[in-house]
Structures are given as C-alpha cells and as structure tokens.
Design an enzyme around this catalytic site. Sequence first.
Site, short mmCIF file in Angstrom:
data_model
loop_
_atom_site.label_atom_id
_atom_site.label_comp_id
_atom_site.label_asym_id
_atom_site.label_seq_id
_atom_site.Cartn_x
_atom_site.Cartn_y
_atom_site.Cartn_z
N ASP A 79 4.15 -3.15 -9.96
CA ASP A 79 5.61 -3.44 -9.48
C ASP A 79 5.42 -4.86 -9.31
O ASP A 79 4.91 -5.48 -8.51
CB ASP A 79 5.45 -2.79 -8.07
CG ASP A 79 6.52 -2.97 -7.22
OD1 ASP A 79 7.64 -3.61 -7.68
OD2 ASP A 79 6.59 -2.73 -5.90
N CYS B 109 11.81 -6.57 -8.20
CA CYS B 109 13.08 -6.71 -7.73
C CYS B 109 13.58 -8.22 -8.08
O CYS B 109 14.57 -8.61 -7.36
CB CYS B 109 12.70 -6.54 -6.34
SG CYS B 109 11.53 -7.83 -5.52
N LYS C 160 2.99 2.53 -2.28
CA LYS C 160 2.87 3.08 -3.46
C LYS C 160 1.50 3.81 -3.64
O LYS C 160 1.57 4.83 -4.16
CB LYS C 160 3.28 2.13 -4.64
CG LYS C 160 4.46 1.24 -4.51
CD LYS C 160 4.56 0.31 -5.73
CE LYS C 160 3.58 -0.89 -5.63
NZ LYS C 160 3.88 -1.64 -4.42
N GLY D 191 0.86 -1.33 -0.05
CA GLY D 191 0.06 -0.04 -0.02
C GLY D 191 0.72 1.27 0.04
O GLY D 191 0.25 2.36 -0.20
N ASP E 166 -6.95 -11.19 -11.18
CA ASP E 166 -5.73 -11.47 -11.75
C ASP E 166 -5.06 -10.77 -12.73
O ASP E 166 -5.77 -10.20 -13.75
CB ASP E 166 -6.17 -12.95 -12.44
CG ASP E 166 -4.82 -13.58 -13.32
OD1 ASP E 166 -3.75 -12.88 -13.25
OD2 ASP E 166 -4.89 -14.64 -13.72
N ARG F 69 -2.48 -10.54 1.26
CA ARG F 69 -1.76 -8.83 0.86
C ARG F 69 -3.01 -8.01 0.51
O ARG F 69 -2.97 -6.71 0.96
CB ARG F 69 -1.14 -9.24 -0.23
CG ARG F 69 0.14 -9.97 -0.07
CD ARG F 69 0.93 -10.42 -1.18
NE ARG F 69 1.54 -9.15 -1.92
CZ ARG F 69 2.55 -8.49 -1.46
NH1 ARG F 69 3.21 -8.61 -0.42
NH2 ARG F 69 2.72 -7.16 -2.24
#
Length: 148
Positions: free
Chosen positions: A90, A143, A20, A18, A72, A46
């Site tokens: 992200d 990442c 971002k 949250g 999705d 999440r």
Amino acid sequence: MLDVQPYDSVLDLCAAPGGKALAILQKLNLGDAGGSLTCNELSPDRRKRLKNVIQSYLPQHLQSFVTITGRDATKWHQLDATKYDKVLVDAPCSSDRHLLHDETELASWTPGRVRANAKRQFSILFSALRAIRFGGIVVYATCALSHE
C-alpha cells in the site's frame, strides 16, 4: 485480493497504521507451523502506532508470530529475496488530496515532489516483486492522484 491462506508467509511492506495487518492476521493460522506476518514501516511515529494496534487487538500469545520492522521498503529485497508467499504494498501516496485542504501542503508542493514519490513507489514495487516466492502474489495499491 491478496488471497491469504492459513500457512502463508506474508509481508506488508508499508504497514502502518495497522488495519491491513489485522485483516491479514484474521486469515493466518498463527502458532505451531502456521503462517507469519512481517509488518514493515519506515517512519518511527507510524511504526509506533502500528505496534500499538497489534498489541491492542492481537492476543499476547500470538504477538510473537508478527514481526515489526523499520527498514527501507525500497531495499527490502536485498535481505529477504524470494522469502514470502504474499506481499502487500500500500505504497506511500503523494498526499495530493491534502493540497485541497491544507495551505502548508499546497505551498510545499512541487512537480519534483510528485516525480520523486513516483520513483519511490516504483522502487517499493520492484522490491516486493523480488521478495516474493515463485507463484506468489503481490498486491499493489496507492491513493496517489498523479498519473506518474
């Protein structure tokens, strides 16, 4: 990098936890004829954390301008094509860095897992590109350590 403007319609395809979303909300003019933010998170745990962050930091009278979904992300464009001014991806990482600190993660790692995650990341990016309006901006980040 997303260059959020006050009246933008913004989609955060992989929004949890949250932070971002809060940064995006600071740039939007929520309210009458203002901007909007759609936060998507597939994982129920999440997504619950994301909702808690929004409810904790955004005044209640502005929370109705934020939509939280659990779709999705690889199929987002099938329902909302060319709808958004800005899309943030992200992308879920492969958790490669956890391999260094968690023996359970290391034991479950396989090259196939990396390839499957790379395919999923590509599908999310494709979906973001289809969800954006002409002239809009997509920002992609991950990442993941793997070149795939």
